[in-house]
Write a protein that holds these residues in place. Structure first.
Motif, PDB file in Angstrom:
ATOM      1  N   ALA A  82       2.554   9.953  -0.352  1.00 46.12           N
ATOM      2  CA  ALA A  82       3.701  10.329   0.373  1.00 46.12           C
ATOM      3  C   ALA A  82       5.001  10.221  -0.831  1.00 46.12           C
ATOM      4  N   HIS A  83       4.809   9.068  -1.572  1.00 45.99           N
ATOM      5  CA  HIS A  83       5.879   9.229  -2.699  1.00 45.99           C
ATOM      6  C   HIS A  83       5.728  10.276  -3.861  1.00 45.99           C
ATOM      7  N   PRO A 121       0.742  -1.267  -0.002  1.00 44.32           N
ATOM      8  CA  PRO A 121      -0.055  -0.124   0.045  1.00 44.32           C
ATOM      9  C   PRO A 121       0.931   1.337   0.156  1.00 44.32           C
ATOM     10  N   TYR A 122       0.345   2.309  -0.631  1.00 45.09           N
ATOM     11  CA  TYR A 122       0.986   3.436  -0.574  1.00 45.09           C
ATOM     12  C   TYR A 122       0.817   4.438   0.869  1.00 45.09           C
ATOM     13  N   GLY A 123       2.028   5.021   1.068  1.00 44.81           N
ATOM     14  CA  GLY A 123       1.869   5.804   2.320  1.00 44.81           C
ATOM     15  C   GLY A 123       1.036   7.204   1.732  1.00 44.81           C
ATOM     16  N   VAL A 124       0.358   7.575   2.941  1.00 42.60           N
ATOM     17  CA  VAL A 124      -0.577   8.870   2.833  1.00 42.60           C
ATOM     18  C   VAL A 124      -0.325   9.704   3.857  1.00 42.60           C
ATOM     19  N   LEU A 125      -0.172  11.097   3.359  1.00 46.01           N
ATOM     20  CA  LEU A 125      -0.022  11.964   4.430  1.00 46.01           C
ATOM     21  C   LEU A 125      -0.725  13.394   4.411  1.00 46.01           C
ATOM     22  N   VAL A 146       9.608   5.923  -0.395  1.00 47.79           N
ATOM     23  CA  VAL A 146       9.564   7.581  -0.400  1.00 47.79           C
ATOM     24  C   VAL A 146      10.995   7.951  -1.208  1.00 47.79           C
ATOM     25  N   ASN A 147      11.948   6.838  -1.245  1.00 45.74           N
ATOM     26  CA  ASN A 147      13.434   7.336  -1.637  1.00 45.74           C
ATOM     27  C   ASN A 147      13.110   8.133  -3.030  1.00 45.74           C
ATOM     28  N   PRO A 148      13.415   9.414  -3.376  1.00 53.20           N
ATOM     29  CA  PRO A 148      13.489   9.829  -4.516  1.00 53.20           C
ATOM     30  C   PRO A 148      14.385   9.295  -5.649  1.00 53.20           C
ATOM     31  N   ASP A 149      15.494   8.528  -5.259  1.00 56.34           N
ATOM     32  CA  ASP A 149      16.303   7.807  -6.188  1.00 56.34           C
ATOM     33  C   ASP A 149      15.512   6.431  -6.733  1.00 56.34           C
TER      34      ASP A 149
END
Length: 73
Positions: free
Chosen positions: A14-15, A1-5, A42-45
C-alpha cells in the motif's frame, strides 16, 4: 507490518501505491523509506524514494536512537 492491497488481481504494498499516486513512478533501483518509521503508514508526506543503502542506514540510526513506531495517521 506493511499494508497490502490487491489491484487488478496483483498484490501490492500500500505504501508503494500511495507514493506512486502522489509522486509518480518509483525510480529504478530505489525503495520507499518510511520517514515516520511506521511500516503501515501510507501518507505520501512520510514516504521518500531512497537507495537500499540509505534505507538501511536510516533504519539502523533510528533503532540506535530508540525510535518507536507510531500508529498510522
Amino acid at each position: 507490518p506493511y499494508g497490502v492491497l490487491s489491484l487488478d488481481g496483483l498484490y501490492r504494498y500500500a505504501h508503494r501505491v500511495a507514493y506512486e499516486i502522489a509522486r509518480g513512478p518509483i525510480p529504478a533501483g530505489l525503495q520507499i523509506d518510511h520517514l515516520c518509521r511506521t511500516p503501515a503508514c501510507v501518507n505520501p508526506d512520510h514516504l521518500e524514494a531512497v537507495t537500499v543503502s540509505e534505507n538501511v542506514r536510516r533504519g539502523i540510526r533510528a533503532r540506535a536512537a530508540g525510535a518507536t513506531r507510531q500508529p498510522p495517521r
